[in-house]
Motif scaffolding. Structure first.
Motif, PDB file in Angstrom:
ATOM      1  N   THR A   1       2.862  -5.236  -1.291  1.00 37.51           N
ATOM      2  CA  THR A   1       2.922  -3.771  -1.266  1.00 37.51           C
ATOM      3  C   THR A   1       1.636  -3.128  -1.761  1.00 37.51           C
ATOM      4  O   THR A   1       1.661  -2.049  -2.336  1.00 37.51           O
ATOM      5  CB  THR A   1       4.103  -3.284  -2.116  1.00 37.51           C
ATOM      6  OG1 THR A   1       3.970  -3.794  -3.455  1.00 37.51           O
ATOM      7  CG2 THR A   1       5.423  -3.748  -1.539  1.00 37.51           C
TER       8      THR A   1
ATOM      9  N   VAL B   1      -1.171  -0.866  -1.377  1.00 37.65           N
ATOM     10  CA  VAL B   1      -1.400   0.245  -0.457  1.00 37.65           C
ATOM     11  C   VAL B   1      -2.464   1.160  -1.038  1.00 37.65           C
ATOM     12  O   VAL B   1      -2.872   1.024  -2.195  1.00 37.65           O
ATOM     13  CB  VAL B   1      -0.095   1.046  -0.204  1.00 37.65           C
ATOM     14  CG1 VAL B   1       0.917   0.195   0.548  1.00 37.65           C
ATOM     15  CG2 VAL B   1       0.512   1.528  -1.517  1.00 37.65           C
ATOM     16  N   ASP B   2      -2.885   2.115  -0.219  1.00 38.19           N
ATOM     17  CA  ASP B   2      -3.829   3.118  -0.712  1.00 38.19           C
ATOM     18  C   ASP B   2      -3.170   3.901  -1.850  1.00 38.19           C
ATOM     19  O   ASP B   2      -1.969   4.146  -1.838  1.00 38.19           O
ATOM     20  CB  ASP B   2      -4.218   4.077   0.410  1.00 38.19           C
ATOM     21  CG  ASP B   2      -4.929   3.358   1.551  1.00 38.19           C
ATOM     22  OD1 ASP B   2      -5.450   2.256   1.307  1.00 38.19           O
ATOM     23  OD2 ASP B   2      -4.943   3.894   2.667  1.00 38.19           O
ATOM     24  N   GLU B   3      -3.983   4.284  -2.823  1.00 33.11           N
ATOM     25  CA  GLU B   3      -3.429   5.005  -3.969  1.00 33.11           C
ATOM     26  C   GLU B   3      -4.384   6.108  -4.390  1.00 33.11           C
ATOM     27  O   GLU B   3      -5.603   5.957  -4.328  1.00 33.11           O
ATOM     28  CB  GLU B   3      -3.191   4.035  -5.133  1.00 33.11           C
ATOM     29  CG  GLU B   3      -2.436   4.654  -6.287  1.00 33.11           C
ATOM     30  CD  GLU B   3      -1.939   3.616  -7.297  1.00 33.11           C
ATOM     31  OE1 GLU B   3      -1.328   4.019  -8.295  1.00 33.11           O
ATOM     32  OE2 GLU B   3      -2.171   2.415  -7.069  1.00 33.11           O
ATOM     33  N   THR B   4      -3.807   7.219  -4.798  1.00 30.97           N
ATOM     34  CA  THR B   4      -4.591   8.355  -5.280  1.00 30.97           C
ATOM     35  C   THR B   4      -4.251   8.585  -6.741  1.00 30.97           C
ATOM     36  O   THR B   4      -3.078   8.731  -7.102  1.00 30.97           O
ATOM     37  CB  THR B   4      -4.291   9.618  -4.462  1.00 30.97           C
ATOM     38  OG1 THR B   4      -4.663   9.388  -3.085  1.00 30.97           O
ATOM     39  CG2 THR B   4      -5.076  10.800  -4.992  1.00 30.97           C
ATOM     40  N   ILE B   5      -5.286   8.579  -7.597  1.00 28.07           N
ATOM     41  CA  ILE B   5      -5.112   8.732  -9.042  1.00 28.07           C
ATOM     42  C   ILE B   5      -5.995   9.889  -9.502  1.00 28.07           C
ATOM     43  O   ILE B   5      -7.098  10.097  -8.990  1.00 28.07           O
ATOM     44  CB  ILE B   5      -5.496   7.432  -9.771  1.00 28.07           C
ATOM     45  CG1 ILE B   5      -4.566   6.283  -9.316  1.00 28.07           C
ATOM     46  CG2 ILE B   5      -5.422   7.601 -11.278  1.00 28.07           C
ATOM     47  CD1 ILE B   5      -4.926   4.935  -9.913  1.00 28.07           C
TER      48      ILE B   5
ATOM     49  N   TRP C   1      -6.485  -0.769 -11.674  1.00 26.16           N
ATOM     50  CA  TRP C   1      -5.867  -0.695 -10.332  1.00 26.16           C
ATOM     51  C   TRP C   1      -6.182  -1.964  -9.545  1.00 26.16           C
ATOM     52  O   TRP C   1      -5.298  -2.562  -8.937  1.00 26.16           O
ATOM     53  CB  TRP C   1      -6.401   0.531  -9.611  1.00 26.16           C
ATOM     54  CG  TRP C   1      -6.098   0.594  -8.151  1.00 26.16           C
ATOM     55  CD1 TRP C   1      -4.934   0.980  -7.561  1.00 26.16           C
ATOM     56  CD2 TRP C   1      -6.989   0.244  -7.068  1.00 26.16           C
ATOM     57  NE1 TRP C   1      -5.031   0.899  -6.187  1.00 26.16           N
ATOM     58  CE2 TRP C   1      -6.277   0.455  -5.859  1.00 26.16           C
ATOM     59  CE3 TRP C   1      -8.300  -0.213  -7.001  1.00 26.16           C
ATOM     60  CZ2 TRP C   1      -6.859   0.220  -4.607  1.00 26.16           C
ATOM     61  CZ3 TRP C   1      -8.865  -0.446  -5.766  1.00 26.16           C
ATOM     62  CH2 TRP C   1      -8.152  -0.231  -4.584  1.00 26.16           C
TER      63      TRP C   1
ATOM     64  N   ASN D   1      -3.540  -4.973  -8.272  1.00 25.21           N
ATOM     65  CA  ASN D   1      -3.441  -5.427  -6.878  1.00 25.21           C
ATOM     66  C   ASN D   1      -3.568  -6.943  -6.779  1.00 25.21           C
ATOM     67  O   ASN D   1      -2.832  -7.598  -6.038  1.00 25.21           O
ATOM     68  CB  ASN D   1      -4.534  -4.764  -6.027  1.00 25.21           C
ATOM     69  CG  ASN D   1      -4.220  -3.321  -5.716  1.00 25.21           C
ATOM     70  OD1 ASN D   1      -3.094  -2.871  -5.889  1.00 25.21           O
ATOM     71  ND2 ASN D   1      -5.213  -2.582  -5.260  1.00 25.21           N
TER      72      ASN D   1
ATOM     73  N   THR E   1     -14.007   7.568  -3.669  1.00 24.01           N
ATOM     74  CA  THR E   1     -13.115   6.541  -3.124  1.00 24.01           C
ATOM     75  C   THR E   1     -13.780   5.169  -3.210  1.00 24.01           C
ATOM     76  O   THR E   1     -15.003   5.047  -3.125  1.00 24.01           O
ATOM     77  CB  THR E   1     -12.757   6.821  -1.652  1.00 24.01           C
ATOM     78  OG1 THR E   1     -13.965   6.852  -0.874  1.00 24.01           O
ATOM     79  CG2 THR E   1     -12.030   8.143  -1.511  1.00 24.01           C
TER      80      THR E   1
ATOM     81  N   ALA F   1      -7.277  -2.062   0.687  1.00 22.01           N
ATOM     82  CA  ALA F   1      -6.654  -0.941  -0.019  1.00 22.01           C
ATOM     83  C   ALA F   1      -7.757  -0.006  -0.515  1.00 22.01           C
ATOM     84  O   ALA F   1      -8.863  -0.444  -0.834  1.00 22.01           O
ATOM     85  CB  ALA F   1      -5.808  -1.433  -1.183  1.00 22.01           C
TER      86      ALA F   1
ATOM     87  N   LEU G   1      -8.687   3.130  -3.213  1.00 25.69           N
ATOM     88  CA  LEU G   1      -8.374   3.943  -4.388  1.00 25.69           C
ATOM     89  C   LEU G   1      -9.136   5.257  -4.271  1.00 25.69           C
ATOM     90  O   LEU G   1     -10.343   5.267  -4.047  1.00 25.69           O
ATOM     91  CB  LEU G   1      -8.796   3.215  -5.667  1.00 25.69           C
ATOM     92  CG  LEU G   1      -8.702   4.047  -6.954  1.00 25.69           C
ATOM     93  CD1 LEU G   1      -7.248   4.360  -7.287  1.00 25.69           C
ATOM     94  CD2 LEU G   1      -9.363   3.326  -8.119  1.00 25.69           C
TER      95      LEU G   1
END
Length: 371
Positions: A148, A150-154, A168, A172, A205, A224, A226
């Motif tokens: 799982t 996936v792309d993530e926005t923090i 992060w 992963n 990014t 992925a 970030l």
């Protein structure tokens, strides 16, 4: 005395027949001679019709031995009936295998190959051999379909961005170690915080390629991204732009208001805090206009101004301040020299009109003389 039924079986369809020949002359005198025919089987079974051949199967982590056991058993069962032998009585053969799973020739991980020699014997003990090799090949990379990552926005935090990104990336890797389906998977990442592609402020990014490699050097990859995003406006809690009351000065009111507004803008350019802003200098937009003065009395009044403070990512915070131009000082009568004590000759009949006129002159003077 020959009769085929006198065949004395030895093995298979073979055996021996001993025949006595009696030779008589015309006077019935006899002589005898004996001969023996041996039907011998000295040829091993013909295995050309047997389809026991080399086989390649996908390597597994836990089932290789059971797969090999079943393959060997199936080969034996096939070889017990597939040979051709003209002298075998029942076409059922004895098969001996030198199979031992411990003989697996390991190539990588639990994968490799094993060669087995099968010895097939007929009823007369004649033997033929056949070899077959089972190969456990691994040509498939690890299965990442259950992973799982996936792309993530923090939310961006200037001082902690690298630590956030490091955590992060490690999360992963840990996820892929746990979820990758294959034998002895190694997870590698091309992550480096210096690969951050800046978008605004300290945010940006990072796209990372994760490579899962099994013991046989088959790889699968997953990508992925970030995003360190700044979605929060500047914090203006430390800013001291507040409502202010200044004494009204009719000729200088606009200049006073202009200076007050300029001071507020200058203060707001540096007083805010923003974790994702790189230089802590903000863009300030004011809706100030002196023509917005809401008159209260005289030349005084109030102006309410909204200041919009933007960070490097165009996130906005607003602060409102009101300037009051207040008149709290009474008129200055020091310049009113016309109003003085006065002595007039008494005239009994006209005293009241004289006093009324004196009072009116004072009022007229005081209407225009104060500063």
């Amino acid at each position: 005395d020959y009769a085929f039924t006198n065949l004395s079986a030895t093995c298979g369809a073979g055996g021996t027949i001993t025949v006595t020949y009696t030779v008589s002359d015309d006077c019935n005198n006899e002589s005898t001679l004996t001969a023996t025919l041996t039907l011998e089987d000295s040829t091993g079974p013909d295995l050309s019709a047997c389809n026991v051949t080399d086989l390649e199967v996908e390597c597994t982590a836990t089932d290789n031995e059971s797969i090999a056991d079943a393959w060997n058993a199936a080969n034996i069962a096939t070889l017990e009936t597939c040979p051709i032998d003209a002298c075998d009585a029942n076409a059922v053969f004895t098969v001996v295998s030198d199979y031992d799973y411990n003989n697996l020739n390991t190539v990588c991980g639990p994968c490799g190959n094993i060669t087995v020699t099968y010895t097939v014997s007929d009823d007369c003990g004649n033997e033929s051999t056949l070899s077959a090799t089972l190969s456990f090949g691994d040509a498939t990379g690890p299965d990442l379909s259950n992973c799982t990552v996936v792309d993530e926005t923090i939310e961006c935090n200037g001082t902690d961005n690298e630590a956030i990104a490091d955590a992060w990336n490690q999360a992963n890797i840990d996820e892929l170690v746990a979820c990758a389906d294959d034998i002895n998977v190694t997870i590698t990442s091309d992550y480096a915080f210096t690969n951050l592609s800046t978008t605004c402020g300290a945010g940006g990014t990072i796209t990372v390629i994760y490579t899962a490699t099994d013991d046989c050097d088959n790889s699968s990859t997953l990508t992925a991204t970030l995003t360190l995003e700044d979605s929060t406006g500047p914090d203006l809690s430390a800013c001291t732009v507040v409502d202010e009351t200044i004494e009204c000065n009719g000729t200088d009111n606009e200049a006073i208001a202009d200076a007050w507004n300029a001071d507020n803008i200058a203060a707001l350019e540096t007083c805010g805090t923003d974790a994702c802003d790189t230089d802590a200098t903000f863009t300030v937009v004011s809706d100030y206009a002196f023509t917005n003065l809401s008159a209260t009395c005289g030349a005084g009044g109030t102006i309410t101004v909204t200041y919009t403070v933007s960070d490097d990512c165009d996130n906005e915070s607003t602060l409102t301040a009101t300037l009051t131009l207040e008149d709290s000082t009474p008129p200055d009568l020091t310049v009113c020299t016309e109003v003085i004590d006065e002595t007039l000759e008494c005239n009994g009949a006209d005293n009241e009109s004289i006093a009324d006129a004196w009072n009116q002159d004072n009022i007229d003077a005081l209407t225009v003389c104060p500063g």
